[in-house]
Design a protein around this motif. Structure first.
Motif, PDB file in Angstrom:
ATOM      1  N   LYS A   7      21.489  14.888  40.164  1.00  0.00           N
ATOM      2  CA  LYS A   7      21.686  16.225  39.882  1.00  0.00           C
ATOM      3  C   LYS A   7      20.499  17.187  40.259  1.00  0.00           C
ATOM      4  CE  LYS A   7      21.610  15.765  35.105  1.00  0.00           C
ATOM      5  NZ  LYS A   7      22.356  15.868  33.818  1.00  0.00           N
ATOM      6  N   TYR A  13      17.994  11.411  43.917  1.00  0.00           N
ATOM      7  CA  TYR A  13      19.515  10.950  44.234  1.00  0.00           C
ATOM      8  C   TYR A  13      19.521   9.541  44.667  1.00  0.00           C
ATOM      9  CZ  TYR A  13      20.858  16.109  43.808  1.00  0.00           C
ATOM     10  OH  TYR A  13      21.065  17.187  43.263  1.00  0.00           O
ATOM     11  N   ASP A  15      25.552  16.806  46.476  1.00  0.00           N
ATOM     12  CA  ASP A  15      25.536  17.640  45.480  1.00  0.00           C
ATOM     13  C   ASP A  15      25.636  19.046  46.108  1.00  0.00           C
ATOM     14  OD1 ASP A  15      25.194  18.999  42.925  1.00  0.00           O
ATOM     15  OD2 ASP A  15      23.212  18.246  42.682  1.00  0.00           O
TER      16      ASP A  15
END
Length: 236
Positions: free
Chosen positions: A152, A170, A176
């Motif tokens: 995130k 990530y 995202d």
């Protein structure tokens, strides 16, 4: 050196090997935008994002005392410890996980040195044109929790300048969505590690992608432990 710039509708892609390069021995720097002896009229800035330097400083070396004014200066250490001193009386050490922000305003002097004589320091030096000139200089430093950006985006810069910076780390195939915070702003994405796909554009380590005239976009990690910096800034 050949400077390859790929333009697409409402976007600009800067490949890592197209950046300006300066190797002074003690300092090895790559410039995403025109800086010092590197000049490219097509790469003067992205909106109010004026400088994005990817710096490596040898052990025990650094930048002597020098002035700045009317510029927001953000330093993001990637490896090692960087000692900072300035004319406001601040003496600090910033390291990976820290973010330093200086509003130069009416004028400051500062120096930055690699505290460790045996190891290099790697950090990003970022300059943003301020939305107000000749303000009282100020200094801020925060320490972040890397766990807060796992799969995130973690906000690392407050919107005082109508600019929002985020870091994210990530896993492969994690996705995202980034939504523009203020109408008229654009985002410059800079890959620190690994590979990403943004709006069907593949980005590798140290590639930069500028996007504008959009409300949101998707980022998709193509490798494990992929790390990205998103810099949303006013385009005017």
């Amino acid at each position: 050196m050949q400077y390859k710039i790929n333009y697409m509708a409402n976007s600009v892609l800067h490949k890592a090997n197209s950046r300006g390069e300066a190797n002074h021995g003690w300092l090895h720097s790559f410039h995403s935008f025109s800086f010092a002896d590197y000049y490219n009229k097509e790469r003067m800035s992205f909106g109010v994002l004026r400088v994005l330097n990817d710096d490596t400083v040898k052990g025990g070396m650094g930048f002597g005392t020098h002035p700045h004014d009317n510029m927001e200066i953000i330093s993001i250490p990637l490896e090692g410890d960087l000692e900072h001193k300035d004319s406001m009386g601040n003496v600090t050490v910033i390291k990976n996980g820290d973010v330093q922000v200086m509003s130069a305003g009416t004028g400051i002097y500062h120096s930055e040195y690699n505290k460790n004589k045996e190891e290099t320091v790697k950090f990003l030096q970022i300059w943003v044109f301020p939305n107000k000139r000749n303000v009282t200089p100020r200094y801020d430093q925060i320490t972040l929790n890397p766990a807060d950006r796992k799969n995130k985006l973690q906000q690392i810069l407050s919107p005082d300048q109508d600019a929002w910076f985020h870091l994210g780390t990530y896993d492969k195939e994690a996705k995202d969505t980034y939504t523009i915070k203020k109408a008229g702003n654009g985002v410059y994405a800079f890959v620190l590690k690994g590979e990403f796909l943004i709006n069907n554009t593949k980005l590798e380590q140290r590639d930069g992608l500028g996007l504008w005239d959009l409300d949101s976009f998707e980022i998709a990690a193509q490798t494990d432990n992929a790390e990205i910096l998103l810099m949303e800034v006013p385009m005017k």
